[in-house]
Every structure is written in structure tokens, then in C-alpha cells.
Design a protein around this motif. Structure first.
Motif, PDB file in Angstrom:
ATOM      1  N   GLN A  79       0.832  -1.203   0.000  1.00  0.00           N
ATOM      2  CA  GLN A  79       0.000   0.000   0.000  1.00  0.00           C
ATOM      3  C   GLN A  79       0.872   1.261   0.000  1.00  0.00           C
ATOM      4  OE1 GLN A  79      -2.163  -1.279   3.508  1.00  0.00           O
ATOM      5  NE2 GLN A  79      -4.098  -1.231   2.352  1.00  0.00           N
ATOM      6  N   ILE A  80       1.937   1.244   0.769  1.00  0.00           N
ATOM      7  CA  ILE A  80       2.849   2.395   0.811  1.00  0.00           C
ATOM      8  C   ILE A  80       3.492   2.599  -0.551  1.00  0.00           C
ATOM      9  CG2 ILE A  80       5.040   3.225   1.786  1.00  0.00           C
ATOM     10  CD1 ILE A  80       4.126   1.940   4.471  1.00  0.00           C
ATOM     11  N   PHE A  81       3.931   1.513  -1.189  1.00  0.00           N
ATOM     12  CA  PHE A  81       4.524   1.603  -2.520  1.00  0.00           C
ATOM     13  C   PHE A  81       3.513   2.184  -3.510  1.00  0.00           C
ATOM     14  CE2 PHE A  81       5.264  -0.209  -6.738  1.00  0.00           C
ATOM     15  CZ  PHE A  81       6.557   0.232  -6.981  1.00  0.00           C
ATOM     16  N   SER A  82       2.277   1.717  -3.428  1.00  0.00           N
ATOM     17  CA  SER A  82       1.215   2.200  -4.311  1.00  0.00           C
ATOM     18  C   SER A  82       0.974   3.693  -4.109  1.00  0.00           C
ATOM     19  CB  SER A  82      -0.071   1.409  -4.043  1.00  0.00           C
ATOM     20  OG  SER A  82      -1.133   1.913  -4.799  1.00  0.00           O
ATOM     21  N   PHE A  83       0.919   4.123  -2.851  1.00  0.00           N
ATOM     22  CA  PHE A  83       0.718   5.534  -2.556  1.00  0.00           C
ATOM     23  C   PHE A  83       1.862   6.370  -3.123  1.00  0.00           C
ATOM     24  CE2 PHE A  83       1.297   9.367  -0.122  1.00  0.00           C
ATOM     25  CZ  PHE A  83       0.010   9.881  -0.039  1.00  0.00           C
ATOM     26  N   ASN A  84       3.093   5.942  -2.901  1.00  0.00           N
ATOM     27  CA  ASN A  84       4.250   6.697  -3.378  1.00  0.00           C
ATOM     28  C   ASN A  84       4.285   6.770  -4.902  1.00  0.00           C
ATOM     29  OD1 ASN A  84       5.181   7.386  -0.836  1.00  0.00           O
ATOM     30  ND2 ASN A  84       6.396   5.529  -0.644  1.00  0.00           N
TER      31      ASN A  84
END
Length: 119
Positions: free
Chosen positions: A14-19
């Protein structure tokens, strides 16, 4: 009657997707893209905070926009990305999410928590 807050921790995916979403927004913003000296650090989410690192912006851009009123610039940038953040929060299945935001430029630092809700 008791109330409590459940803190949801985002996964690495999810963090990768947000970034990736934020990098896309930055790339599409012609003013920021032109002013950036590095693209990978302007808006970065990690497990602790959403960091806005203005040190990667050109000195001319910093002087013209950021340094005049640091807190106002922080608010303006957050409001500019908030629509994309709403999409992220909704796509991840949350009604709302609290982001601990850290804005940094040299010795200047501003922190606050921002709620992004889908309703």
C-alpha cells in the motif's frame, strides 16, 4: 460509553502504491517537475509519516513560493494532492485515514495530522 481509535497500519504494498501515485502527480505538475532537482523525495509515505521534503526543489522555487509563508505553502500543497489521496484511501477500502504529515525545508519543520475521508 467509551470511544477508541483503531490505528490502521498500511502494508508495504500500500505504501509503494501511494508513493507511485504521488510520483505520478508530481510528474504531471509542470511547475513542480521543472523546479525539482530530485524526483524521489518530494512526497514520500513510509510507516511513520507522510514526508514533504522541499529540499529537493530549486533555490529559486523555494525563495519564490515556499519561504514566503512556509505553513501556507504546506497547506496549499496538501490541498492540491488531497483529491488523489481520497482516491487512494477509497481504493484501499477505508472510509478515512489519518496521515501524520511532516513538512521539511532546511531548518524549517512543520508537523500536523490530516484526515482524508471518502465521505
Amino acid at each position: 460509553m467509551s470511544s477508541f481509535v483503531v490505528m490502521v497500519k498500511l502494508s508495504e504494498e500500500q505504501i509503494f502504491s501511494f508513493n507511485r501515485l504521488m510520483l505520478g502527480w508530481i510528474t504531471e505538475n509542470k511547475h513542480l517537475s521543472k523546479a525539482l532537482t530530485r524526483f524521489d523525495h518530494l512526497i514520500v509515505l513510509n510507516s511513520k509519516a507522510l514526508t514533504f521534503d522541499f529540499n529537493g526543489l530549486s533555490l529559486d522555487y523555494q525563495k519564490k513560493f515556499v519561504l514566503n509563508n512556509f505553513e501556507l505553502y504546506c497547506t496549499s500543497l496538501f490541498l492540491a494532492i488531497k483529491p488523489r489521496m481520497k482516491v487512494f484511501v477509497k481504493n484501499e477500502g477505508f472510509r478515512a485515514y489519518d496521515f501524520h504529515c511532516v513538512f521539511v525545508l532546511g531548518n524549517l519543520r512543520h508537523e500536523r495530522t490530516e484526515k482524508v475521508s471518502t465521505f
